[in-house]
Write a protein that holds these residues in place. Structure first.
Motif, mmCIF file in Angstrom:
data_model
loop_
_atom_site.group_PDB
_atom_site.id
_atom_site.type_symbol
_atom_site.label_atom_id
_atom_site.label_comp_id
_atom_site.label_asym_id
_atom_site.label_seq_id
_atom_site.Cartn_x
_atom_site.Cartn_y
_atom_site.Cartn_z
ATOM 1 N N ASN A 1 4.397 -16.713 -12.065
ATOM 2 C CA ASN A 1 4.008 -16.854 -10.716
ATOM 3 C C ASN A 1 3.520 -15.490 -10.341
ATOM 4 O OD1 ASN A 1 4.085 -19.615 -10.239
ATOM 5 N ND2 ASN A 1 6.281 -19.058 -9.554
ATOM 6 N N GLU A 2 4.497 -14.443 -10.667
ATOM 7 C CA GLU A 2 3.939 -13.168 -10.372
ATOM 8 C C GLU A 2 2.523 -12.801 -10.696
ATOM 9 O OE1 GLU A 2 5.525 -10.233 -8.891
ATOM 10 O OE2 GLU A 2 6.857 -11.978 -8.242
ATOM 11 N N VAL A 3 2.159 -13.192 -12.058
ATOM 12 C CA VAL A 3 0.776 -12.790 -12.493
ATOM 13 C C VAL A 3 -0.233 -13.134 -11.336
ATOM 14 C CG1 VAL A 3 -0.993 -13.286 -14.323
ATOM 15 C CG2 VAL A 3 1.393 -13.376 -15.013
ATOM 16 N N GLN A 4 0.064 -14.302 -10.718
ATOM 17 C CA GLN A 4 -1.124 -14.643 -9.718
ATOM 18 C C GLN A 4 -0.714 -13.959 -8.474
ATOM 19 O OE1 GLN A 4 -2.296 -18.724 -8.854
ATOM 20 N NE2 GLN A 4 -2.601 -18.071 -6.916
ATOM 21 N N ILE A 5 0.204 -13.448 -8.378
ATOM 22 C CA ILE A 5 0.636 -12.480 -6.974
ATOM 23 C C ILE A 5 -0.279 -11.306 -7.078
ATOM 24 C CG2 ILE A 5 2.255 -11.204 -5.584
ATOM 25 C CD1 ILE A 5 4.424 -13.354 -6.134
ATOM 26 N N GLN A 6 0.074 -10.670 -8.468
ATOM 27 C CA GLN A 6 -0.905 -9.537 -8.832
ATOM 28 C C GLN A 6 -2.386 -9.756 -8.680
ATOM 29 O OE1 GLN A 6 0.585 -6.878 -8.035
ATOM 30 N NE2 GLN A 6 2.679 -7.510 -8.342
ATOM 31 N N THR A 7 -2.770 -10.725 -9.325
ATOM 32 C CA THR A 7 -4.316 -10.961 -9.245
ATOM 33 C C THR A 7 -4.594 -11.064 -7.682
ATOM 34 O OG1 THR A 7 -4.009 -12.300 -11.157
ATOM 35 C CG2 THR A 7 -5.961 -12.632 -9.939
ATOM 36 N N MET A 8 -4.173 -11.775 -6.827
ATOM 37 C CA MET A 8 -4.326 -11.898 -5.459
ATOM 38 C C MET A 8 -4.601 -10.515 -4.863
ATOM 39 S SD MET A 8 -3.232 -15.624 -3.983
ATOM 40 C CE MET A 8 -1.605 -15.437 -3.914
ATOM 41 N N ARG A 9 -3.254 -9.899 -5.014
ATOM 42 C CA ARG A 9 -3.188 -8.624 -4.364
ATOM 43 C C ARG A 9 -4.237 -7.515 -4.921
ATOM 44 N NH1 ARG A 9 -2.363 -3.723 -4.142
ATOM 45 N NH2 ARG A 9 -2.780 -3.567 -6.243
ATOM 46 N N THR A 10 -4.651 -7.682 -5.917
ATOM 47 C CA THR A 10 -5.885 -6.771 -6.494
ATOM 48 C C THR A 10 -6.837 -7.061 -5.811
ATOM 49 O OG1 THR A 10 -4.477 -6.489 -8.480
ATOM 50 C CG2 THR A 10 -6.519 -5.731 -8.408
ATOM 51 N N ALA A 11 -7.224 -8.640 -5.900
ATOM 52 C CA ALA A 11 -8.608 -8.729 -5.387
ATOM 53 C C ALA A 11 -8.757 -8.396 -3.788
ATOM 54 C CB ALA A 11 -8.508 -10.505 -5.651
ATOM 55 N N PHE A 12 -7.505 -8.932 -2.873
ATOM 56 C CA PHE A 12 -7.628 -8.666 -1.660
ATOM 57 C C PHE A 12 -7.749 -6.978 -1.295
ATOM 58 C CE2 PHE A 12 -4.832 -12.522 -1.098
ATOM 59 C CZ PHE A 12 -5.933 -13.297 -0.823
ATOM 60 N N GLU A 13 -7.110 -6.345 -2.201
ATOM 61 C CA GLU A 13 -7.232 -4.540 -2.134
ATOM 62 C C GLU A 13 -8.786 -4.253 -2.100
ATOM 63 O OE1 GLU A 13 -4.414 -1.523 -3.517
ATOM 64 O OE2 GLU A 13 -5.731 -1.883 -5.230
ATOM 65 N N GLN A 14 -9.341 -5.034 -3.394
ATOM 66 C CA GLN A 14 -10.799 -4.552 -3.491
ATOM 67 C C GLN A 14 -11.720 -5.128 -2.357
ATOM 68 O OE1 GLN A 14 -12.641 -6.605 -6.670
ATOM 69 N NE2 GLN A 14 -13.993 -5.106 -7.256
ATOM 70 N N ARG A 15 -11.457 -6.262 -1.780
ATOM 71 C CA ARG A 15 -12.483 -6.904 -0.664
ATOM 72 C C ARG A 15 -12.263 -6.161 0.607
ATOM 73 N NH1 ARG A 15 -10.397 -13.137 -2.057
ATOM 74 N NH2 ARG A 15 -11.481 -13.482 -3.992
ATOM 75 N N GLY A 16 -11.002 -5.957 0.865
ATOM 76 C CA GLY A 16 -10.669 -5.442 2.120
ATOM 77 C C GLY A 16 -11.301 -4.051 2.146
ATOM 78 N N ALA A 17 -11.220 -3.064 1.192
ATOM 79 C CA ALA A 17 -12.072 -1.792 1.088
ATOM 80 C C ALA A 17 -13.547 -2.015 1.209
ATOM 81 C CB ALA A 17 -11.678 -0.987 -0.341
ATOM 82 N N HIS A 18 -13.759 -3.055 0.678
ATOM 83 C CA HIS A 18 -15.268 -3.190 0.915
ATOM 84 C C HIS A 18 -15.664 -3.873 2.164
ATOM 85 C CE1 HIS A 18 -19.510 -3.903 -0.836
ATOM 86 N NE2 HIS A 18 -19.274 -5.001 -0.280
ATOM 87 N N MET A 19 -14.852 -4.456 2.672
ATOM 88 C CA MET A 19 -15.302 -5.131 4.084
ATOM 89 C C MET A 19 -15.317 -4.024 4.979
ATOM 90 S SD MET A 19 -13.497 -8.138 6.369
ATOM 91 C CE MET A 19 -14.467 -9.554 5.899
#
Ligand code: PMP
Ligand code: GLU
Length: 405
Positions: free
Chosen positions: A289-307
């Motif tokens: 499950n850690e793999v998905q947690i890291q995938t989500m975190r990275t995606a949110f980091e990128q999206r948050g910076a963009h927004m």
């Protein structure tokens, strides 16, 4: 039909109401961009689903202990020890129907009528309403955008009166997107240590969603000897594991608190859904499950910076950089009392603005009024980069006098 007076003091959850409005428009065929929902757009990891399916198939369909199965409570206690440096035993853990229910049962079990609860603003909509339902009195302490919405030790202590019983800490925070560094939390804790009648409810549900190297920590780990007996540690599986619909939350605290909460919950909901208990064990123990947690975190980091970047590029809007959770909490102060949208309408506050934005530009955001800031809006970036761009293009055009394309 008589409706009880106790409901007169609270309002409906604005976050859920905005989501319902956006969904209703979508059903009518309107292409709505939704920045309202505070939930990951990812699916629950497969191992967790498989654990629940296997449990259902094997007949785990009966009542379980109110506080949760020993296996699930043990998995939570071990996670708290491993990840949060908290030394709770399984008996000091209670599993409830989502983080919301955990907090509600905790407030009901600890607050007496008239007890004051200090809530740093901006705050999650449900804190004051749940406190009021429990008979408590919310006392707001406002963080400033120029301090990333964080409150100082002096602000907290200035709000303490002989009636103060609790302070709510939420790091990372909904809706501010801000996060207290362990040293900042330690300074707050030091200031509260000399007020032994004050408990802390630490809502740690966004603990895994941290950006740009930001760190935070569990409140009770700051000084276990002092804080174990005065802290209610709340968490849930909703955000970390993309499990909002499952409704799994948990509380850890001293045995007396968990016993009181267990008594209340035994007359309220009993145990959570029986076949979800093995899913908790999977979520907290299966490394897959850690793999998905890291995938989500990275995606949110990128999206948050963009927004964040796009919001600040719009005239009249300013936004604090999110360091955690998945929200931008943006000031629209520069857009109020000025003609907006295709008909040049005037907005007095964030409620007007959000209503107009949804009607004319088909973008759903949550007005900040119920978060304690009536000139701010909350935008969730738990959605794709293309949706973020589409929504921000619409907001930009709307602010410049346009409507939906
Ligand atoms: N605390 C905060 C800060 C939240 O944003 C939410 C919203 N989900 C909750 C608690 C409640 O979580 P749950 O969905 O598990 O009830
Ligand atoms: N916590 C999420 C939000 O703030 C989900 C909705 C709710 O329970 O308030 O949007």
């Amino acid at each position: 039909m008589q409706i009880a007076r106790r409901l007169d003091v609270i309002s409906e959850s604005i976050t859920l109401a905005v989501q319902a409005q956006a969904n209703a428009l979508k059903k009518q065929g309107v292409d709505v961009v939704g920045f309202g929902a505070g939930e990951p757009d990812f699916d629950t990891p497969d191992p967790i689903k498989e654990a629940a399916i296997a449990a259902l198939r094997s007949g785990k369909t009966k009542y379980e202990p109110t506080a949760g199965t020993p296996e699930a409570r043990t998995a939570i206690a071990e996670k708290l020890r491993r990840f949060n440096r908290l030394d709770y035993s399984p008996e000091e853990v209670l599993i409830s129907v989502g983080g919301k229910h955990s907090l509600y049962v905790a407030f009901m079990a600890t607050l007496n009528p008239g007890d004051e609860v200090i809530i740093p603003a901006p705050y999650w909509v449900s804190y004051p309403e749940m406190v009021k339902l429990a008979g408590g009195v919310p006392i707001f302490v406002h963080g400033k955008p120029e301090h990333d919405f964080k409150v100082s030790p002096a602000q907290l202590t200035a709000a303490i009166t002989p009636r103060t019983r609790m302070v709510i800490i939420n790091s990372p925070s909904n809706p501010g997107g801000h996060t207290y560094h362990p040293q900042e939390l330690a300074a707050l804790a030091k200031a509260l240590e000399g007020h032994p009648q004050v408990m802390v409810c630490s809502d740690e549900i966004y603990e895994r969603l941290l950006f740009n190297g930001q760190t935070t920590c569990s409140w009770a780990s700051l000084n276990w000897d002092v804080w174990k007996d005065r802290t209610i540690t709340c968490n849930c599986l909703s955000k970390t594991y993309a499990m909002t619909g499952w409704r799994i939350g948990y509380t850890a605290g001293p045995a007396a608190l968990i016993g009181a909460m267990n008594k209340l919950q035994s007359q309220m909901t009993s145990n959570i859904t029986s076949f979800c208990m093995p899913a908790i064990v999977s979520a907290l123990t299966d490394p897959a499950n850690e793999v998905q947690i890291q995938t989500m975190r990275t995606a949110f980091e990128q999206r948050g910076a963009h927004m964040y970047k796009r919001l600040n590029a719009i005239d009249g809007i300013t936004c604090v950089r999110p360091t955690g959770a998945f929200y931008c909490f943006a000031s629209i102060g520069g857009l109020l009392h000025k003609p907006l949208g295709p008909a040049g309408e005037i907005c007095r506050d964030a409620i007007d603005f959000s209503r107009l934005l949804l009607a004319k530009a088909h973008v759903a955001v949550v007005p900040g009024n119920d978060f304690g800031f009536d000139d701010h809006i909350r935008l969730s970036f738990a959605t794709s980069l293309s949706q973020i761009d589409k929504g921000l293009n619409r907001i930009q055009a709307f602010v410049a006098g346009g409507g939906a394309e």
